[in-house]
Design a protein around this motif. Structure first.
Motif, PDB file in Angstrom:
ATOM      1  N   TYR A  67      11.523  46.859  65.302  1.00 26.37           N
ATOM      2  CA  TYR A  67      10.908  48.167  65.535  1.00 26.37           C
ATOM      3  C   TYR A  67       9.582  48.337  64.797  1.00 26.37           C
ATOM      4  O   TYR A  67       8.932  49.353  64.948  1.00 26.37           O
ATOM      5  N   THR A  68       9.191  47.370  64.003  1.00 28.56           N
ATOM      6  CA  THR A  68       7.875  47.370  63.368  1.00 28.56           C
ATOM      7  C   THR A  68       7.204  46.050  63.711  1.00 28.56           C
ATOM      8  O   THR A  68       7.720  44.982  63.394  1.00 28.56           O
ATOM      9  N   LEU A  69       6.071  46.146  64.387  1.00 25.83           N
ATOM     10  CA  LEU A  69       5.312  44.977  64.796  1.00 25.83           C
ATOM     11  C   LEU A  69       3.980  44.982  64.060  1.00 25.83           C
ATOM     12  O   LEU A  69       3.536  46.027  63.594  1.00 25.83           O
ATOM     13  N   LEU A  70       3.345  43.846  63.965  1.00 29.56           N
ATOM     14  CA  LEU A  70       2.031  43.729  63.350  1.00 29.56           C
ATOM     15  C   LEU A  70       1.065  43.187  64.390  1.00 29.56           C
ATOM     16  O   LEU A  70       1.363  42.188  65.054  1.00 29.56           O
ATOM     17  N   SER A  71      -0.063  43.851  64.539  1.00 34.62           N
ATOM     18  CA  SER A  71      -1.116  43.342  65.404  1.00 34.62           C
ATOM     19  C   SER A  71      -2.343  43.125  64.535  1.00 34.62           C
ATOM     20  O   SER A  71      -2.964  44.079  64.084  1.00 34.62           O
ATOM     21  N   ALA A  72      -2.657  41.870  64.282  1.00 32.32           N
ATOM     22  CA  ALA A  72      -3.745  41.568  63.355  1.00 32.32           C
ATOM     23  C   ALA A  72      -4.531  40.356  63.823  1.00 32.32           C
ATOM     24  O   ALA A  72      -3.957  39.402  64.337  1.00 32.32           O
ATOM     25  N   PRO A  73      -5.841  40.387  63.618  1.00 34.20           N
ATOM     26  CA  PRO A  73      -6.614  39.168  63.834  1.00 34.20           C
ATOM     27  C   PRO A  73      -6.344  38.182  62.705  1.00 34.20           C
ATOM     28  O   PRO A  73      -5.501  38.433  61.836  1.00 34.20           O
ATOM     29  N   ALA A  74      -7.046  37.107  62.671  1.00 36.63           N
ATOM     30  CA  ALA A  74      -6.765  36.003  61.751  1.00 36.63           C
ATOM     31  C   ALA A  74      -6.818  36.311  60.253  1.00 36.63           C
ATOM     32  O   ALA A  74      -5.998  35.782  59.506  1.00 36.63           O
ATOM     33  N   PRO A  75      -7.737  37.122  59.745  1.00 37.74           N
ATOM     34  CA  PRO A  75      -7.870  37.206  58.282  1.00 37.74           C
ATOM     35  C   PRO A  75      -6.596  37.446  57.483  1.00 37.74           C
ATOM     36  O   PRO A  75      -6.284  36.655  56.597  1.00 37.74           O
TER      37      PRO A  75
ATOM     38  N   ILE B  77      -3.135  44.975  53.097  1.00 39.68           N
ATOM     39  CA  ILE B  77      -2.249  46.124  52.896  1.00 39.68           C
ATOM     40  C   ILE B  77      -1.352  46.323  54.112  1.00 39.68           C
ATOM     41  O   ILE B  77      -0.131  46.484  53.991  1.00 39.68           O
ATOM     42  N   GLY B  78      -1.925  46.303  55.296  1.00 38.82           N
ATOM     43  CA  GLY B  78      -1.125  46.453  56.513  1.00 38.82           C
ATOM     44  C   GLY B  78      -0.187  45.279  56.745  1.00 38.82           C
ATOM     45  O   GLY B  78       0.962  45.468  57.146  1.00 38.82           O
ATOM     46  N   ALA B  79      -0.665  44.072  56.491  1.00 33.56           N
ATOM     47  CA  ALA B  79       0.189  42.890  56.666  1.00 33.56           C
ATOM     48  C   ALA B  79       1.374  42.933  55.708  1.00 33.56           C
ATOM     49  O   ALA B  79       2.501  42.589  56.073  1.00 33.56           O
ATOM     50  N   GLU B  80       1.132  43.386  54.479  1.00 33.29           N
ATOM     51  CA  GLU B  80       2.223  43.501  53.508  1.00 33.29           C
ATOM     52  C   GLU B  80       3.236  44.563  53.946  1.00 33.29           C
ATOM     53  O   GLU B  80       4.445  44.365  53.811  1.00 33.29           O
ATOM     54  N   ALA B  81       2.758  45.675  54.489  1.00 29.27           N
ATOM     55  CA  ALA B  81       3.671  46.720  54.975  1.00 29.27           C
ATOM     56  C   ALA B  81       4.559  46.179  56.089  1.00 29.27           C
ATOM     57  O   ALA B  81       5.772  46.448  56.122  1.00 29.27           O
ATOM     58  N   ALA B  82       3.989  45.395  56.989  1.00 25.81           N
ATOM     59  CA  ALA B  82       4.778  44.799  58.072  1.00 25.81           C
ATOM     60  C   ALA B  82       5.762  43.766  57.520  1.00 25.81           C
ATOM     61  O   ALA B  82       6.907  43.677  57.964  1.00 25.81           O
ATOM     62  N   PHE B  83       5.323  42.995  56.539  1.00 26.93           N
ATOM     63  CA  PHE B  83       6.171  41.965  55.949  1.00 26.93           C
ATOM     64  C   PHE B  83       7.437  42.569  55.333  1.00 26.93           C
ATOM     65  O   PHE B  83       8.527  42.018  55.463  1.00 26.93           O
ATOM     66  N   TYR B  84       7.286  43.719  54.669  1.00 25.74           N
ATOM     67  CA  TYR B  84       8.424  44.348  53.991  1.00 25.74           C
ATOM     68  C   TYR B  84       9.176  45.345  54.861  1.00 25.74           C
ATOM     69  O   TYR B  84      10.156  45.946  54.410  1.00 25.74           O
ATOM     70  N   ALA B  85       8.762  45.523  56.114  1.00 28.42           N
ATOM     71  CA  ALA B  85       9.474  46.423  57.022  1.00 28.42           C
ATOM     72  C   ALA B  85      10.843  45.834  57.371  1.00 28.42           C
ATOM     73  O   ALA B  85      11.050  44.622  57.295  1.00 28.42           O
ATOM     74  N   GLU B  86      11.743  46.691  57.758  1.00 26.93           N
ATOM     75  CA  GLU B  86      13.074  46.245  58.191  1.00 26.93           C
ATOM     76  C   GLU B  86      12.898  45.253  59.350  1.00 26.93           C
ATOM     77  O   GLU B  86      12.201  45.549  60.317  1.00 26.93           O
TER      78      GLU B  86
END
Length: 184
Positions: A112-120, A99-108
């Motif tokens: 100004y929107t970064l994603l911090s995620a481990p591998a999964p 859900i969070g990765a998808e939100a980052a993917f579709y961000a402008e």
């Protein structure tokens, strides 16, 4: 300079425990790597002279308070002080980080929107979930040194000029190491 500051912090005296020292060095090395990634994802120098001009959001695709949430909060605090702009953590947990990765993917795509995620969400979930709402593949290169815009172009570049590209991994057998070894 940033890595030197972080590693100087790693060498500070602590409880004297070897385990605590190793943890501090590992923590600081991770912090340096993530900060390098954060700085690499901002707009290029021509457009970044005033960056950031507004708050920056870091999406964490896991719940607040967990281990995946700690490092982005430390980085957000550091960047807020450095940039003199708010850096906000937005936790978007669910679906093993999708859900969070998808939100980052579709961000402008304005930095100004970064994603911090481990591998999964970026590596493992594409093998577990038949359909993702985002493309987990990423290609990060220095556009001043490598003109590749696709993986195919990068592979062609690497084959045409062996030994010119460098890469980094977290260690043998990790999710950043295996794809490189498998693509040879």
């Amino acid at each position: 300079m940033l890595i030197r500051v972080v590693m100087d912090h790693a060498r500070r005296p602590n409880s004297g425990s070897l385990v605590a020292s190793r943890r501090r060095v590992i923590f600081c090395a991770g912090l340096a790597a993530i900060l390098g990634t954060a700085f690499a994802s901002v707009p290029d120098a021509a457009g970044a002279q005033d960056y950031p001009t507004r708050s920056v959001k870091i999406i964490v695709p896991f719940p607040a308070g967990g281990t995946a949430d700690l490092m982005p909060r430390i980085i957000a605090d550091f960047l807020s002080r450095k940039w003199k702009q708010a850096v906000v953590i937005e936790n978007k947990p669910g679906a093993a980080g999708n859900i969070g990765a998808e939100a980052a993917f579709y961000a402008e795509p304005d930095g100004y929107t970064l994603l911090s995620a481990p591998a999964p969400p970026l590596v493992i979930n594409q093998s577990l979930y038949p359909k993702l709402g985002f493309d987990p593949s990423a290609l990060v290169v220095n556009p001043k040194k490598v003109s590749a815009k696709t993986v195919a172009e990068l592979i062609a570049y690497a084959r045409a000029d062996p030994g010119r590209l460098t890469s980094a991994t977290q260690g043998n057998g990790t999710t950043s190491h295996l794809p490189r070894k498998c693509s040879r």
